[in-house]
Write a protein that holds these residues in place. Structure first.
Motif, short mmCIF file in Angstrom:
data_model
loop_
_atom_site.label_atom_id
_atom_site.label_comp_id
_atom_site.label_asym_id
_atom_site.label_seq_id
_atom_site.Cartn_x
_atom_site.Cartn_y
_atom_site.Cartn_z
N ASP A 1 -39.95 -36.09 96.51
CA ASP A 1 -39.91 -36.60 97.87
C ASP A 1 -39.14 -35.58 98.73
N PRO A 2 -39.70 -35.14 99.87
CA PRO A 2 -39.00 -34.18 100.72
C PRO A 2 -37.59 -34.63 101.12
N ALA A 3 -37.41 -35.96 101.20
CA ALA A 3 -36.08 -36.46 101.56
C ALA A 3 -35.04 -36.11 100.50
N GLN A 4 -35.51 -35.86 99.26
CA GLN A 4 -34.60 -35.50 98.18
C GLN A 4 -33.93 -34.15 98.44
N ALA A 5 -34.54 -33.31 99.27
CA ALA A 5 -34.01 -31.97 99.52
C ALA A 5 -32.99 -31.93 100.66
N GLU A 6 -32.80 -33.05 101.35
CA GLU A 6 -31.86 -33.05 102.47
C GLU A 6 -30.41 -32.99 101.99
N PRO A 7 -29.52 -32.40 102.79
CA PRO A 7 -28.10 -32.33 102.41
C PRO A 7 -27.54 -33.70 102.05
N ASN A 8 -26.67 -33.71 101.02
CA ASN A 8 -26.12 -34.96 100.51
C ASN A 8 -24.68 -34.72 100.06
N PRO A 9 -23.72 -35.27 100.79
CA PRO A 9 -22.32 -35.03 100.42
C PRO A 9 -21.94 -35.61 99.06
N CYS A 10 -22.65 -36.63 98.61
CA CYS A 10 -22.34 -37.20 97.30
C CYS A 10 -22.64 -36.21 96.18
N HIS A 11 -23.50 -35.22 96.44
CA HIS A 11 -23.85 -34.22 95.45
C HIS A 11 -23.38 -32.82 95.86
N ASN A 12 -22.43 -32.77 96.79
CA ASN A 12 -21.91 -31.49 97.28
C ASN A 12 -23.03 -30.57 97.77
N MET A 13 -24.05 -31.16 98.34
CA MET A 13 -25.22 -30.42 98.77
C MET A 13 -25.17 -30.24 100.28
N ASP A 14 -24.93 -28.99 100.75
CA ASP A 14 -24.81 -28.74 102.18
C ASP A 14 -25.92 -27.88 102.75
N ILE A 15 -26.83 -27.40 101.91
CA ILE A 15 -27.97 -26.61 102.36
C ILE A 15 -29.26 -27.28 101.88
N ARG A 16 -30.21 -27.45 102.78
CA ARG A 16 -31.46 -28.13 102.43
C ARG A 16 -32.18 -27.40 101.29
N GLY A 17 -32.54 -28.20 100.27
CA GLY A 17 -33.32 -27.68 99.16
C GLY A 17 -32.52 -26.96 98.10
N LEU A 18 -31.20 -26.84 98.26
CA LEU A 18 -30.36 -26.10 97.31
C LEU A 18 -29.38 -27.08 96.66
N ILE A 19 -29.63 -27.42 95.40
CA ILE A 19 -28.81 -28.40 94.69
C ILE A 19 -27.61 -27.70 94.07
N ASN A 20 -26.43 -28.18 94.43
CA ASN A 20 -25.19 -27.58 93.96
C ASN A 20 -24.70 -28.33 92.72
N ILE A 21 -24.86 -27.71 91.55
CA ILE A 21 -24.41 -28.35 90.31
C ILE A 21 -23.15 -27.67 89.77
N THR A 22 -22.41 -27.02 90.63
CA THR A 22 -21.21 -26.32 90.19
C THR A 22 -20.22 -27.27 89.53
N GLY A 23 -19.92 -28.38 90.17
CA GLY A 23 -18.95 -29.33 89.62
C GLY A 23 -19.39 -29.94 88.30
N PRO A 24 -20.57 -30.58 88.24
CA PRO A 24 -21.00 -31.15 86.97
C PRO A 24 -21.16 -30.12 85.86
N GLN A 25 -21.58 -28.92 86.21
CA GLN A 25 -21.73 -27.89 85.18
C GLN A 25 -20.37 -27.49 84.62
N ALA A 26 -19.36 -27.50 85.45
CA ALA A 26 -18.01 -27.15 84.99
C ALA A 26 -17.33 -28.32 84.28
N GLY A 27 -17.50 -29.52 84.79
CA GLY A 27 -16.79 -30.66 84.22
C GLY A 27 -17.60 -31.49 83.25
N GLY A 28 -18.92 -31.30 83.21
CA GLY A 28 -19.75 -32.10 82.33
C GLY A 28 -20.09 -33.45 82.95
N PHE A 29 -20.85 -34.25 82.19
CA PHE A 29 -21.31 -35.55 82.67
C PHE A 29 -20.13 -36.45 83.07
#
Length: 341
Positions: free
Chosen positions: A99-127
């Protein structure tokens, strides 16, 4: 369930738990726990484990239905919508993609650029690590930055997005909800710090650079498609035409009943038309009288004679010419018929 190469490796990890759909078919094959974990707590907002693994969904899908899949690579669920209808070896499929809406910025996922998913935190800290754990920048997107903010695309030369080749999508058979073909494509990128690159002084800082992209795919074989069509589609045809066949059969039975009713009324009004039925009493009596009209010799019963007689020389019998009269006749007014013997 664990998909591991060895028994010990499989036993060393918590299993994945899936809903069987026995109590609610709409929940079939939804993930209840990913290796024993029911939520990703390393996001600013905990992300519950939800959705399917994209292999099986609820049956009876339509083009209006949305699907949810849990993607462990990005530590979150993704919503899918129908993009088009396609055909694979004669099997009709619904093509779902993000869904295109999935690509919108989302502060709950530290996502501040459209279409770019930031997994820095989960990748460092794990599930189950702490939220906003620090570590090297790691971003996930579609290959060639498809659907990503144009500013990132302009910063990197040589990127040519082709949605058909670079998009993640799945083709689902709507009757069964089974995925018949899937393409999972993801690109991993990182970001240079504000000082830029030590090795490449000419590269500006805060630049998001693609590292690599990968594709995972699978699809239904021609033989399995043929087996599917011969079983599922044949059953669908029978169910779809069952009503028509019932109407045709019912109409035929009604027509036969009407014809039988008309024939019964007609024959009841004229019994002589029934095949094999005895004739009426008048006809029977006339036939009997005709059969009992005989010729007798001169020594027989008294009958009304006609003129003349003849002699049979070969038999030596004199035979009188007699007229044909019935042997059964009434002997008087109001009398019963008696035998002439």
């Amino acid at each position: 369930m664990n998909n591991m190469s060895g028994l010990q490796e499989a036993l060393s990890q918590e299993p994945n738990v899936f809903n069987t759909g026995a109590l609610d078919i709409t929940q079939v094959w939804n993930i209840e726990a990913d290796h024993g974990r029911t939520a990703v707590t390393s996001w600013p907002c905990p992300e519950p484990v939800r959705g399917s693994d994209a292999m099986q969904f609820r049956p009876g899908l339509t083009e209006k239905d949305r699907l949810t899949v849990f993607i462990g690579d990005i530590f979150q669920a993704a919503d899918l919508i129908v993009n088009s209808t396609v055909d694979l070896h004669g099997v009709k499929l619904l093509r779902y993609w993000l869904d295109p809406a999935q690509a919108e910025p989302n502060p709950c996922h530290n996502m501040d650029i459209r279409g770019l998913i930031n997994i820095t935190g989960p990748q460092a800290g794990g599930f189950t690590g702490r939220a906003n754990a620090s570590g090297p920048y790691i971003f996930i997107s579609m290959p060639m930055f498809c659907g990503v903010d144009d500013r990132l695309v302009q910063d990197v030369e040589g990127l040519r997005c082709d949605w058909e080749k670079h998009m993640t999508w799945i083709d689902v058979e709507p009757t069964t909800g089974v995925t018949m073909r899937a393409y999972k494509r993801l690109m991993l990128s990182s970001r240079l710090g504000p000082l830029g690159s030590v090795l490449e002084p000419g590269v500006a800082g805060n630049l998001t650079i693609p590292m690599f992209w990968a594709e995972e795919t699978g699809q239904l074989t021609h033989d399995l498609a043929r087996q599917f069509k011969s079983s599922v589609y044949r059953a669908q045809w029978f169910i779809a035409n069952l009503g028509k066949m019932c109407w045709i059969l019912g109409g035929s039975l009604i027509l036969i009943g009407i014809l039988l009713a008309v024939l019964t009324v007609e024959l009841a009004s004229d019994p002589d038309k029934w095949p094999g039925q005895p004739a009426s009493d008048v006809v029977v009596l006339a036939a009997a009288r005709d059969m009992l009209s005989v010729r007798v010799d001169g020594g027989g019963l008294p009958v009304s004679s006609s003129a003349g007689a003849s002699e049979n020389s070969s038999e030596g019998v004199t035979t009188a010419n007699v007229e044909r009269r019935p042997l059964l006749q009434p002997v008087g007014p109001g009398s019963e018929i008696v035998s002439a013997e």
